[in-house]
Design an enzyme around this catalytic site. Structure first.
Site, PDB file in Angstrom:
ATOM      1  N   ASP A 134      -4.681   2.721  69.927  1.00 34.35           N
ATOM      2  CA  ASP A 134      -5.750   2.324  69.022  1.00 34.35           C
ATOM      3  C   ASP A 134      -6.771   1.484  69.786  1.00 34.35           C
ATOM      4  O   ASP A 134      -6.995   1.720  70.972  1.00 34.35           O
ATOM      5  CB  ASP A 134      -5.158   1.536  67.838  1.00 34.35           C
ATOM      6  CG  ASP A 134      -5.883   1.815  66.525  1.00 34.35           C
ATOM      7  OD1 ASP A 134      -7.020   1.333  66.389  1.00 34.35           O
ATOM      8  OD2 ASP A 134      -5.323   2.506  65.664  1.00 34.35           O
ATOM      9  N   HIS A 167      -9.483  -2.471  64.067  1.00 36.71           N
ATOM     10  CA  HIS A 167      -8.650  -1.401  63.509  1.00 36.71           C
ATOM     11  C   HIS A 167      -7.205  -1.483  64.005  1.00 36.71           C
ATOM     12  O   HIS A 167      -6.253  -1.389  63.222  1.00 36.71           O
ATOM     13  CB  HIS A 167      -9.268  -0.046  63.862  1.00 36.71           C
ATOM     14  CG  HIS A 167      -8.648   1.117  63.156  1.00 36.71           C
ATOM     15  ND1 HIS A 167      -7.578   1.810  63.683  1.00 36.71           N
ATOM     16  CD2 HIS A 167      -8.948   1.731  61.983  1.00 36.71           C
ATOM     17  CE1 HIS A 167      -7.249   2.800  62.869  1.00 36.71           C
ATOM     18  NE2 HIS A 167      -8.064   2.777  61.829  1.00 36.71           N
ATOM     19  N   ASN A 258      -9.839  11.460  56.784  1.00 37.20           N
ATOM     20  CA  ASN A 258     -10.439  10.892  55.568  1.00 37.20           C
ATOM     21  C   ASN A 258     -11.644  11.666  55.045  1.00 37.20           C
ATOM     22  O   ASN A 258     -12.522  11.084  54.413  1.00 37.20           O
ATOM     23  CB  ASN A 258     -10.873   9.447  55.835  1.00 37.20           C
ATOM     24  CG  ASN A 258      -9.723   8.552  56.215  1.00 37.20           C
ATOM     25  OD1 ASN A 258      -8.576   8.839  55.907  1.00 37.20           O
ATOM     26  ND2 ASN A 258     -10.023   7.458  56.895  1.00 37.20           N
ATOM     27  N   SER A 321      -5.292   6.172  58.038  1.00 34.84           N
ATOM     28  CA  SER A 321      -4.810   5.297  59.110  1.00 34.84           C
ATOM     29  C   SER A 321      -3.784   4.327  58.574  1.00 34.84           C
ATOM     30  O   SER A 321      -2.746   4.059  59.191  1.00 34.84           O
ATOM     31  CB  SER A 321      -5.982   4.510  59.718  1.00 34.84           C
ATOM     32  OG  SER A 321      -6.818   5.330  60.475  1.00 34.84           O
TER      33      SER A 321
END
Length: 392
Positions: A134, A167, A258, A321
């Protein structure tokens, strides 16, 4: 294959340069050719500045180059396979994130929904290693300091994988946050988080960096890799890396995306060797924003999820996520109890122990996907009946 001639050609192509910002992943049609070439490349990179631009990727038996594929056509004569090194974005958060300061210790709704607290008397994820590919992580966050272990910064090798986006910290918090006096608790609070920074401050990464992240996880004995990102295009190089990880006993959990698409999900979730995750809202229904298809293995809490954020703060975010990290945490609880389970066995347990979504709640493309109306999809996996999940 004449590896010396290929090295000379490669040196010449790199010296000539190419389109700024363009990158290519190079593999070999024959595994043996790749093995031999990488051995020669490792020996020659130290003696030539040009060849140092070629980054070895051993997990796929290839390398990446800062050149466009069009300028590398001569490599095809040596049995090479070319693939554009695409840019990948972490899934955008939906709706607009809400920042909040730390409050009293609480258990977020998603952690409660998958019934993780009922499993904590037997398992908290102890000794399980989770690689989070990430944006890095906030090493100073009070909810995460206990869980953080060795990681890597693939963008700046000499630096720690600090999170300059947020994130990655949010994902790590859902998996294993724990702060008894003030803060939140994640699904598997004693899990080890190994941050792998492949994404920059803008949430962007190259496929080659993600593959190198998988390679690092395999090499360092990581049990589960969380991939809370995706791309619409299939990458054969990434598929090869995922299959290598699976063969090495490393489970990859990935988000479906998404975009609200029906019948198609993002990669690497779209690969059969991963656990593909969709998102549920607080009502236990498939979230409107999630991609959905029969390829999704399980749905988990992903709407308005509260978790850690850099500088000791918390943030509410939505997306697949967030759902992915709930499933990663649930698998960590299972692996701490049954450490010998293979990736294929874990995936089978997730699908069989999940509660199917009722047809009246399941949107088109979701039926028969092994979904769950309970978080992480695993009422039995992480709840009171953990002994009955088929892991014995």
């Amino acid at each position: 294959m004449d590896t010396s001639a290929l090295l000379r050609l490669l040196r010449r192509l790199l010296a000539d340069g190419g389109e700024r910002g363009a990158r290519t992943i190079v593999r070999f049609a024959r595994h043996e050719d790749g093995r031999q070439f990488l051995a020669k490349l490792a020996a020659r990179r130290t003696s030539g500045a040009a060849l140092r631009a070629a980054r070895p990727i051993r997990v796929i038996g290839g390398f990446s180059l800062p050149l466009p594929a069009a300028s590398l056509i001569p490599l095809l004569d040596y049995g090479c396979v070319l693939e554009e090194d695409r840019s990948v974005q972490i899934s955008r958060a939906l709706p607009r994130p809400i920042v909040r300061a730390d409050s009293k210790m609480d258990i977020p709704w998603g952690v409660r929904r998958i019934r993780a607290p009922q499993a904590w008397s037997r398992t908290t994820g102890q000794r399980v290693k989770v690689g989070v590919i990430d944006t890095g992580v906030d090493f100073g966050h009070p909810d995460l300091r206990h869980a953080l272990s060795r990681g890597i910064n693939l963008l700046q090798r000499a630096s720690l994988p600090h999170d300059d986006n947020g994130h990655g910290t949010h994902i790590a918090g859902i998996i294993s946050a724990a702060n008894a006096s003030r803060g939140m608790i994640g699904v598997a609070p004693r899990t080890e988080i190994h941050p792998v920074k492949a994404f920059d401050a803008d949430g962007s990464a190259y496929v080659s960096d993600i593959i190198l992240g998988i390679e690092w996880c395999v090499h360092h004995g990581i049990d589960i890799v969380n991939m809370s990102f995706g791309m619409p295009n299939r990458s054969e190089a990434l598929l090869k890396a995922v299959e290598s990880a699976h063969k090495a006993g490393v489970l990859i959990v990935a988000s479906s995306g998404n975009d609200g698409r029906k019948g198609r999900i993002d990669y690497p979730a779209g690969f059969g060797r991963t656990v593909a995750v969709g998102a549920l809202d607080r009502r236990g229904r498939v979230a409107r924003f999630t991609n959905r298809s029969a390829a999704i293995d399980i749905y988990a809490p992903g709407a308005k999820v509260d978790s850690a954020w850099p500088n000791g703060r918390r943030r509410v975010m939505s997306g697949t996520s967030m759902a992915t990290s709930h499933v990663t945490g649930a698998v960590a609880l299972l692996l701490a109890l049954r450490p010998g389970l293979s990736p294929g066995r874990i995936k089978d347990i997730l699908r069989r122990s999940a509660r199917p979504l009722g047809y009246d709640k399941a949107p088109p493309g979701s039926r028969g996907a092994g979904c769950s109306a309970h978080a992480g999809g695993c009422r039995r996996l992480v709840g009171r009946d953990i002994r009955d999940c088929g892991a014995q």
